[in-house]
Design a protein around this motif. Structure first.
Motif, short mmCIF file in Angstrom:
data_model
loop_
_atom_site.label_atom_id
_atom_site.label_comp_id
_atom_site.label_asym_id
_atom_site.label_seq_id
_atom_site.Cartn_x
_atom_site.Cartn_y
_atom_site.Cartn_z
N ALA A 215 0.86 -1.18 0.00
CA ALA A 215 0.00 0.00 0.00
C ALA A 215 0.89 1.23 0.00
CB ALA A 215 -0.91 0.00 1.22
N PRO A 216 0.41 2.35 -0.55
CA PRO A 216 1.24 3.57 -0.56
C PRO A 216 1.74 3.96 0.82
CG PRO A 216 -0.69 3.86 -1.95
CD PRO A 216 -0.87 2.56 -1.24
N GLU A 217 0.88 3.80 1.85
CA GLU A 217 1.29 4.14 3.21
C GLU A 217 2.40 3.23 3.72
OE1 GLU A 217 -1.73 3.41 2.28
OE2 GLU A 217 -2.97 5.23 2.50
N ALA A 218 2.32 1.95 3.34
CA ALA A 218 3.34 0.99 3.78
C ALA A 218 4.68 1.28 3.12
CB ALA A 218 2.89 -0.44 3.46
N LYS B 101 -8.55 0.62 10.05
CA LYS B 101 -7.57 0.89 11.10
C LYS B 101 -8.04 1.96 12.06
CE LYS B 101 -3.63 -0.09 8.03
NZ LYS B 101 -2.40 0.48 7.41
N GLU C 96 5.67 4.20 1.97
CA GLU C 96 6.18 5.45 2.57
C GLU C 96 6.79 5.17 3.95
OE1 GLU C 96 4.48 9.74 4.24
OE2 GLU C 96 3.20 8.44 3.04
N ALA C 97 6.12 4.32 4.75
CA ALA C 97 6.63 3.98 6.07
C ALA C 97 7.98 3.26 5.98
CB ALA C 97 5.62 3.10 6.81
N ASP D 140 4.99 4.83 12.16
CA ASP D 140 4.64 4.46 10.78
C ASP D 140 4.99 3.01 10.49
OD1 ASP D 140 3.62 6.98 10.02
OD2 ASP D 140 5.64 7.73 9.78
N LYS E 269 10.66 5.83 5.16
CA LYS E 269 10.92 6.63 6.35
C LYS E 269 11.73 5.82 7.36
CE LYS E 269 8.50 9.59 9.67
NZ LYS E 269 7.17 10.08 10.10
N ARG F 132 -1.33 2.43 15.32
CA ARG F 132 -0.48 3.54 15.77
C ARG F 132 -0.59 3.72 17.28
NH1 ARG F 132 1.59 6.75 11.69
NH2 ARG F 132 1.98 8.46 13.16
N SER G 242 2.82 0.51 12.42
CA SER G 242 1.40 0.53 12.08
C SER G 242 1.11 0.06 10.66
CB SER G 242 0.83 1.94 12.27
OG SER G 242 1.44 2.86 11.39
N GLU G 243 2.07 0.15 9.77
CA GLU G 243 1.83 -0.19 8.36
C GLU G 243 2.28 -1.60 8.00
OE1 GLU G 243 -0.03 1.52 6.56
OE2 GLU G 243 -0.11 3.29 7.87
#
Length: 491
Positions: free
Chosen positions: A146-149, A355, A151-152, A231, A155, A299, A234-235
């Motif tokens: 996923a885009p959030e994963a 979530k 990005e995490a 991040d 980071k 989170r 949570s991802e």
């Protein structure tokens, strides 16, 4: 005997990685990883008792087993086993059958790196082991794509690599300081650095320690270097989050504690312990503020990890028999409790397909078994009796009130009350607020997901009701080992 057990801990996940990549079958991958985690746990179980006979050094002094390392290995092995059981049920929900062998190969590699870190007898090899945990776990954080994963994961690797670079610089400075005493070429073992510390340049030692404290503190998730942790935890998939929180953070804490023992041998004054105490107290403050206003379920668990690593840092910073014993007891209780919490969060997230804490309702009625375990874990993770974290936190508070950092103990007590109220308020909403509309059918939770929660809950409760005398004595031996002083009676 000890050498054979250490070899089994290393070879079991290593063999699992090779066989998984060769077979590339999802069910085989599940079984191979689960078998490797069980072997690692069974091999780690007797290590604390065996380590009391003295330091065991193997393979050209590259590998060591001492009481402190044995305890951290056992904590990591427990989480690796529990997460491997849970992964069987959780990962089948992702509909990623073709990619499961890759996941389990990486997962076994992640478990392996968390297990070998505490074994490293060289400060340089320890740094390499910690860096390997980053490289392997980054792909696991991004596994769901996923885009959030993604990005995490970026980071995570950027922030942690920056911190680990500072730890490398601190390691180099420690070596340089030692070279004035031991010569330009020497084995950079923990014992060699500690024995030479009283003759090293004090200013250089302090600078080196502050660098490794910040560097490995980044990996531990101490504020303000914690920014990657919410991040990443949570991802990533829930079993990965459990391994990150319950095993990796402990392995990274090893470096801080071992370097603290080295610089304390030089009697540099109060600064090293004061720096660790300040970071621990600030981590508690940051965690409390974010827990109060948190809206994401995983989170929430991630900021709880920041809180508990801060508590652990306070324990080691306070020092003494009570501080060290409390921190070590907190380590195993947090590993068990946070595994339970991430398992519950992962199951609820998949069942409710969200979530968002606000969208999760009526958990107790819809999931009587897992809901009861998760709620009990939530009470436990706040440090409430009669669970293990209450015993360890109370012991750390006693250490703080007896020492030079009474202010930190007072701050800890106040923030724990804030966290208790805020954390359980989120669970009050999820359990006792009726759904806004007609309840949609919930995805059932596999027995593979429930079983490890039960296995984590039982010892968590037992450790709260009964702190065995043998564990007190074991922690006393670790205190003596770390302080190289007279073993004081634990009261």
């Amino acid at each position: 005997m000890v050498a054979a057990l250490l070899l089994a801990i290393v070879l079991a996940p290593s063999a699992a990685i090779v066989l998984i990549l060769l077979t590339r079958r999802p069910r085989w991958a599940e079984g191979l990883n689960l078998t490797a985690s069980a072997i690692a746990f069974l091999a780690a179980l007797p290590l604390p008792a065996l380590s009391l006979s003295g330091r065991h050094v193997y393979w050209n002094r590259y590998v060591i087993l001492d009481p402190f390392g044995a305890w951290v290995i056992l904590c990591a092995a427990i989480v690796y086993l529990l997460a491997s059981i849970y992964a069987v049920g959780y990962m089948r929900l992702l509909n990623e059958e073709e990619r499961l062998p890759r996941f389990y190969a990486l997962f076994a590699g992640f478990g392996l790196t968390t297990l070998i870190g505490p074994m490293m007898n060289s400060a340089g090899l320890y740094w390499i082991a910690i860096e390997l945990t980053t490289l392997v776990s980054t792909f696991l954080v991004a596994f769901e794509r996923a885009p959030e994963a993604i990005e995490a994961a970026w980071k995570y690797i950027i922030v942690v690599s920056g911190g680990i670079s500072l730890a490398l610089l601190g390691t180099v400075l420690f070596y340089w300081a030692g070279s004035f005493v031991l010569g330009p070429r020497y084995d950079m073992t923990w014992a060699a650095l500690r024995n030479a510390a009283p003759q090293m340049n004090p200013a250089l030692l302090l600078l080196a320690f502050l660098l490794v404290l910040i560097g490995y503190g980044t990996k531990v998730g101490l504020a303000p270097m914690h920014t990657w942790l919410p991040d990443a935890h949570s991802e990533g998939p829930a079993p990965v989050s459990a391994l990150l929180s319950g095993a990796l953070l402990n392995t990274a804490m090893v470096g801080i504690v071992r370097y603290l023992a080295i610089i304390e041998a030089a009697h540099p004054g109060p600064l090293p312990r004061a720096a660790l105490v300040v970071l621990g107290a600030f981590s508690l403050f940051v965690a409390a503020m974010f827990i109060v206003r948190q809206r994401g379920i995983k989170r929430l668990m991630a900021y709880s990890s920041v809180e508990h690593m801060g508590i652990m840092a306070l324990g080691f910073g306070f020092g003494g028999p009570l501080g060290v014993a409390g921190a070590l007891y907190h380590m195993i209780n947090h590993s068990l409790n946070k595994s339970l919490m991430f398992f519950g969060a992962g199951s609820m997230m998949r069942s409710y397909e969200t979530k968002d804490i606000g969208a999760i309702r009526d958990v107790g009625r819809r999931f009587p078994v897992i809901g009861t375990l998760w709620l009990a874990g939530a009470v436990a993770i706040t440090g409430a009796p009669p669970f293990g974290l209450f015993a360890s936190e109370f012991t750390i508070l006693r250490a703080g009130l007896r020492g030079a950092h009474v202010w930190a103990a007072m701050v800890m007590a106040l923030l724990l009350i804030v966290i208790f109220i805020a954390f359980l308020n989120h669970f009050r909403m999820m359990y006792f607020t009726p759904p806004d509309s007609e309840a949609a059918p919930m995805r059932p939770v596999s027995a593979w997901c429930v079983a490890p929660m039960c296995l984590a809950f039982v010892p968590l409760l037992v450790f709260g009701l009964w702190w065995p005398e043998t564990i007190w004595q074991y922690f006393g031996a670790i205190t003596h080992e770390l302080s190289a002083g007279t073993l004081m009676a634990l009261r």
